[in-house]
Design a protein around this motif. Structure first.
Motif, mmCIF file in Angstrom:
data_model
loop_
_atom_site.group_PDB
_atom_site.id
_atom_site.type_symbol
_atom_site.label_atom_id
_atom_site.label_comp_id
_atom_site.label_asym_id
_atom_site.label_seq_id
_atom_site.Cartn_x
_atom_site.Cartn_y
_atom_site.Cartn_z
ATOM 1 N N ARG A 231 0.832 -1.219 0.000
ATOM 2 C CA ARG A 231 0.000 0.000 0.000
ATOM 3 C C ARG A 231 0.846 1.241 0.000
ATOM 4 N N ASN A 232 0.512 2.127 -0.939
ATOM 5 C CA ASN A 232 1.282 3.352 -1.070
ATOM 6 C C ASN A 232 0.279 4.487 -1.260
ATOM 7 N N LEU A 233 0.273 5.407 -0.301
ATOM 8 C CA LEU A 233 -0.733 6.473 -0.296
ATOM 9 C C LEU A 233 -0.738 7.300 -1.580
ATOM 10 N N ASP A 234 0.405 7.345 -2.279
ATOM 11 C CA ASP A 234 0.503 8.198 -3.468
ATOM 12 C C ASP A 234 0.259 7.441 -4.781
ATOM 13 N N ASP A 235 0.094 6.133 -4.687
ATOM 14 C CA ASP A 235 -0.087 5.325 -5.889
ATOM 15 C C ASP A 235 -1.495 5.533 -6.467
ATOM 16 N N VAL A 236 -1.593 5.686 -7.797
ATOM 17 C CA VAL A 236 -2.895 6.027 -8.388
ATOM 18 C C VAL A 236 -3.941 4.930 -8.146
ATOM 19 N N HIS A 237 -3.490 3.678 -8.157
ATOM 20 C CA HIS A 237 -4.451 2.589 -7.960
ATOM 21 C C HIS A 237 -4.957 2.568 -6.517
ATOM 22 N N PHE A 238 -4.038 2.883 -5.587
ATOM 23 C CA PHE A 238 -4.473 2.968 -4.186
ATOM 24 C C PHE A 238 -5.475 4.122 -4.031
ATOM 25 N N ILE A 239 -5.187 5.238 -4.679
ATOM 26 C CA ILE A 239 -6.080 6.404 -4.575
ATOM 27 C C ILE A 239 -7.463 6.056 -5.134
ATOM 28 N N GLU A 240 -7.484 5.279 -6.235
ATOM 29 C CA GLU A 240 -8.764 4.816 -6.804
ATOM 30 C C GLU A 240 -9.564 4.017 -5.771
ATOM 31 N N PHE A 241 -8.852 3.113 -5.086
ATOM 32 C CA PHE A 241 -9.522 2.272 -4.078
ATOM 33 C C PHE A 241 -10.070 3.152 -2.952
ATOM 34 N N LYS A 242 -9.243 4.089 -2.500
ATOM 35 C CA LYS A 242 -9.669 4.979 -1.415
ATOM 36 C C LYS A 242 -10.917 5.765 -1.829
ATOM 37 N N LYS A 243 -10.951 6.193 -3.110
ATOM 38 C CA LYS A 243 -12.109 6.959 -3.613
ATOM 39 C C LYS A 243 -13.376 6.119 -3.577
ATOM 40 N N LYS A 244 -13.206 4.826 -3.883
ATOM 41 C CA LYS A 244 -14.364 3.929 -3.884
ATOM 42 C C LYS A 244 -14.972 3.846 -2.471
ATOM 43 N N VAL A 245 -14.090 3.725 -1.489
ATOM 44 C CA VAL A 245 -14.571 3.668 -0.095
ATOM 45 C C VAL A 245 -15.202 5.010 0.277
ATOM 46 N N LEU A 246 -14.526 6.081 -0.126
ATOM 47 C CA LEU A 246 -15.026 7.429 0.195
ATOM 48 C C LEU A 246 -16.413 7.649 -0.399
ATOM 49 N N GLN A 247 -16.596 7.173 -1.653
ATOM 50 C CA GLN A 247 -17.881 7.361 -2.318
ATOM 51 C C GLN A 247 -19.012 6.687 -1.527
ATOM 52 N N THR A 248 -18.725 5.510 -0.996
ATOM 53 C CA THR A 248 -19.731 4.804 -0.182
ATOM 54 C C THR A 248 -20.104 5.647 1.033
ATOM 55 N N VAL A 249 -19.079 6.243 1.655
ATOM 56 C CA VAL A 249 -19.326 7.062 2.849
ATOM 57 C C VAL A 249 -20.104 8.321 2.458
ATOM 58 N N LEU A 250 -19.744 8.931 1.330
ATOM 59 C CA LEU A 250 -20.431 10.158 0.900
ATOM 60 C C LEU A 250 -21.892 9.867 0.541
ATOM 61 N N ASN A 251 -22.126 8.735 -0.104
ATOM 62 C CA ASN A 251 -23.518 8.370 -0.444
ATOM 63 C C ASN A 251 -24.363 8.243 0.815
ATOM 64 N N LEU A 252 -23.734 7.705 1.855
ATOM 65 C CA LEU A 252 -24.447 7.547 3.132
ATOM 66 C C LEU A 252 -24.826 8.890 3.718
ATOM 67 N N VAL A 253 -23.848 9.816 3.682
ATOM 68 C CA VAL A 253 -24.097 11.146 4.246
ATOM 69 C C VAL A 253 -25.245 11.792 3.482
ATOM 70 N N LYS A 254 -25.268 11.604 2.140
ATOM 71 C CA LYS A 254 -26.331 12.184 1.299
ATOM 72 C C LYS A 254 -27.697 11.629 1.703
ATOM 73 N N GLU A 255 -27.717 10.299 1.953
ATOM 74 C CA GLU A 255 -28.984 9.663 2.348
ATOM 75 C C GLU A 255 -29.476 10.186 3.682
ATOM 76 N N GLU A 256 -28.507 10.556 4.556
ATOM 77 C CA GLU A 256 -28.895 10.925 5.922
ATOM 78 C C GLU A 256 -29.378 12.352 6.038
ATOM 79 N N VAL A 257 -28.949 13.259 5.104
ATOM 80 C CA VAL A 257 -29.382 14.668 5.235
ATOM 81 C C VAL A 257 -30.755 14.874 4.590
#
Ligand SMILES: Nc1ncnc2c1ncn2[C@@H]1O[C@H](COP(=O)(O)OP(=O)(O)OP(=O)(O)O)[C@@H](O)[C@H]1O
Ligand SMILES: [Mg+2]
Length: 257
Positions: A231-257
């Motif tokens: 795992r490398n915080l600056d690697d583009v593929h790692f960043i893609e994975f992190k975005k996928k997790v982030l998107q799930t969290v953001l969708n949740l926040v959207k559902e809750e407001v």
């Protein structure tokens, strides 16, 4: 081999007015055996409550939490757990090595093993030379390392970590995450790490269990496509994975407001 099996966990807490507040709403997941599982969820959703249930401090109202382990000869013995908290909670009147010995005594480890264990785990966290020091004379990051060594020295079946980096400055936290990741990989330590930080979860977790705001439900479970040492915080593929997790969290926040 050890892992945590959480099956439809339901927990209520009493409110001041006599009604009940639902905190865990049918939470189910299996943690990784040998790896780090991150519980990722917003503040107040019930992450620490779930850790308290696993450690036996709280009881579920329904469902069950079990530690499946082939280190256990009988079902009667409680599982061996190690803890690392947000605040390392070291005993200030005891030297570093005596803080670790205190944990060993608590677990009834024979005194003949103490020196070797203390040496091994202080060396792993890079603080062997500070073994005679008092915690007061160490930096916050060093104290948190001692907290990690104290959690590991009992050789727990499961290590429970509750937001262990959230009080550290960014650089200290980053270094400690890297080191924790490689130490846990080296020891094949089954670990449950609670966090509300998406990047931390994507970086630390072999498995990431995303929880909703209270009452907590499991929204998604991700298995990390990268092994701990890749795992490398600056690697583009790692960043893609992190975005996928982030998107799930953001969708949740959207559902809750
Ligand atoms: N012993 C208790 N009695 C009553 N309510 C409690 C108790 N412990 C926790 N709660 C409530 O349960 C909810 C979940 O708390 P918990 O500490 O598990 O959340 P958390 O996800 O760990 O939050 P944070 O990220 O802020 O640490 C909160 O609303 C909290 O006030
Ligand atoms: Mg908490």
């Amino acid at each position: 081999m050890a892992y945590i099996h959480v099956d439809r966990a339901v927990k209520f807490f009493p409110r001041e007015d006599g009604t009940e507040m639902l905190v865990l709403d049918g939470v189910s997941f299996d943690s990784k055996a040998y790896g780090i599982t991150c519980l990722l969820g917003p503040s107040g959703c019930g992450k620490s409550t779930l850790l308290n249930v696993i450690s036996g401090l709280e009881r579920l109202d329904r469902g069950r939490v079990e530690i499946i382990s082939n280190h256990r000869d009988t079902g009667a013995r409680p599982p061996k757990l190690g803890y690392v908290f947000q605040d390392p909670r070291l005993l200030s009147w005891k030297r570093v090595e005596d803080n670790l010995i205190f944990a060993l005594k608590g677990m009834k480890v024979p005194p003949s093993e103490w020196q070797e264990r203390v040496h091994k785990y202080l060396d792993l966290v890079g603080l062997l030379e500070f073994r005679k020091q008092y915690p007061l004379y160490l930096s916050g990051g060093m104290r948190q390392r001692i907290g990690l060594a104290r959690g590991l020295v009992v050789q727990p079946e499961v290590l429970l970590m509750d937001e262990p980096y959230s009080k550290l400055d960014q650089l200290t936290a980053r270094k400690l995450r890297e080191d924790t990741l490689s130490i846990c990989a080296l020891l094949k330590q089954t670990t449950l790490l609670v966090t509300h930080d998406v990047e931390e979860a994507a970086y630390m977790g072999d498995r990431i269990v995303v929880m909703s705001a209270r009452p907590a439900r499991v929204v998604d479970i991700f298995d990390n496509p990268f092994s701990a040492l890749e795992r490398n915080l600056d690697d583009v593929h790692f960043i893609e994975f992190k975005k996928k997790v982030l998107q799930t969290v953001l969708n949740l926040v959207k559902e809750e407001v």
